[in-house]
Motif scaffolding. Sequence first.
Motif, PDB file in Angstrom:
ATOM      1  N   GLU A  57      41.013  35.909  34.736  1.00  0.00           N
ATOM      2  CA  GLU A  57      41.630  37.055  35.413  1.00  0.00           C
ATOM      3  C   GLU A  57      43.079  36.705  35.742  1.00  0.00           C
ATOM      4  OE1 GLU A  57      39.477  38.735  38.692  1.00  0.00           O
ATOM      5  OE2 GLU A  57      37.573  38.155  37.801  1.00  0.00           O
ATOM      6  N   ALA A  58      43.941  37.700  35.681  1.00  0.00           N
ATOM      7  CA  ALA A  58      45.364  37.467  35.969  1.00  0.00           C
ATOM      8  C   ALA A  58      45.525  37.062  37.425  1.00  0.00           C
ATOM      9  CB  ALA A  58      46.157  38.732  35.685  1.00  0.00           C
ATOM     10  N   GLY A  59      46.232  35.982  37.655  1.00  0.00           N
ATOM     11  CA  GLY A  59      46.501  35.499  39.012  1.00  0.00           C
ATOM     12  C   GLY A  59      45.401  34.636  39.578  1.00  0.00           C
ATOM     13  N   LYS A  60      44.249  34.541  38.910  1.00  0.00           N
ATOM     14  CA  LYS A  60      43.127  33.734  39.402  1.00  0.00           C
ATOM     15  C   LYS A  60      42.695  32.743  38.329  1.00  0.00           C
ATOM     16  CE  LYS A  60      41.263  37.467  42.204  1.00  0.00           C
ATOM     17  NZ  LYS A  60      40.110  38.333  42.436  1.00  0.00           N
ATOM     18  N   ILE A  61      43.614  31.997  37.812  1.00  0.00           N
ATOM     19  CA  ILE A  61      43.309  31.069  36.727  1.00  0.00           C
ATOM     20  C   ILE A  61      42.734  29.789  37.312  1.00  0.00           C
ATOM     21  CG2 ILE A  61      44.280  29.682  34.871  1.00  0.00           C
ATOM     22  CD1 ILE A  61      46.290  31.920  34.451  1.00  0.00           C
ATOM     23  N   LYS A  62      41.565  29.382  36.805  1.00  0.00           N
ATOM     24  CA  LYS A  62      40.956  28.114  37.228  1.00  0.00           C
ATOM     25  C   LYS A  62      40.389  27.421  35.984  1.00  0.00           C
ATOM     26  CE  LYS A  62      36.891  30.732  38.565  1.00  0.00           C
ATOM     27  NZ  LYS A  62      35.913  30.988  39.581  1.00  0.00           N
ATOM     28  N   PHE A  63      40.272  26.108  36.068  1.00  0.00           N
ATOM     29  CA  PHE A  63      39.829  25.296  34.948  1.00  0.00           C
ATOM     30  C   PHE A  63      38.493  24.634  35.260  1.00  0.00           C
ATOM     31  CE2 PHE A  63      44.498  25.184  34.734  1.00  0.00           C
ATOM     32  CZ  PHE A  63      44.680  25.786  33.508  1.00  0.00           C
ATOM     33  N   GLN A  64      37.727  24.333  34.240  1.00  0.00           N
ATOM     34  CA  GLN A  64      36.487  23.564  34.399  1.00  0.00           C
ATOM     35  C   GLN A  64      36.828  22.109  34.614  1.00  0.00           C
ATOM     36  OE1 GLN A  64      33.160  24.531  34.245  1.00  0.00           O
ATOM     37  NE2 GLN A  64      33.936  26.612  34.357  1.00  0.00           N
TER      38      GLN A  64
END
Length: 65
Positions: A57-64
């Motif tokens: 989602e735009a603005g809610k970038i997270k990584f594994q």
Amino acid sequence: MSQFGMQMPAARRKASTLNVYTALAALAMVALAAACYVVFKEAGKMSPDGSPFSLQEAGKIKFQK
């Protein structure tokens, strides 16, 4: 045409053989398959839930981790 004693120019075909272009095409297929596998695995690491097909989602970038 055979009743007139004529023959077509390409009537006798020699068997096709493998050549360097066939080997290069096979090598390219193996390289493309390996690249697709690597991209699929890395996309799973970059997605938010571990699935390579889910989007961030735009603005809610997270990584594994």
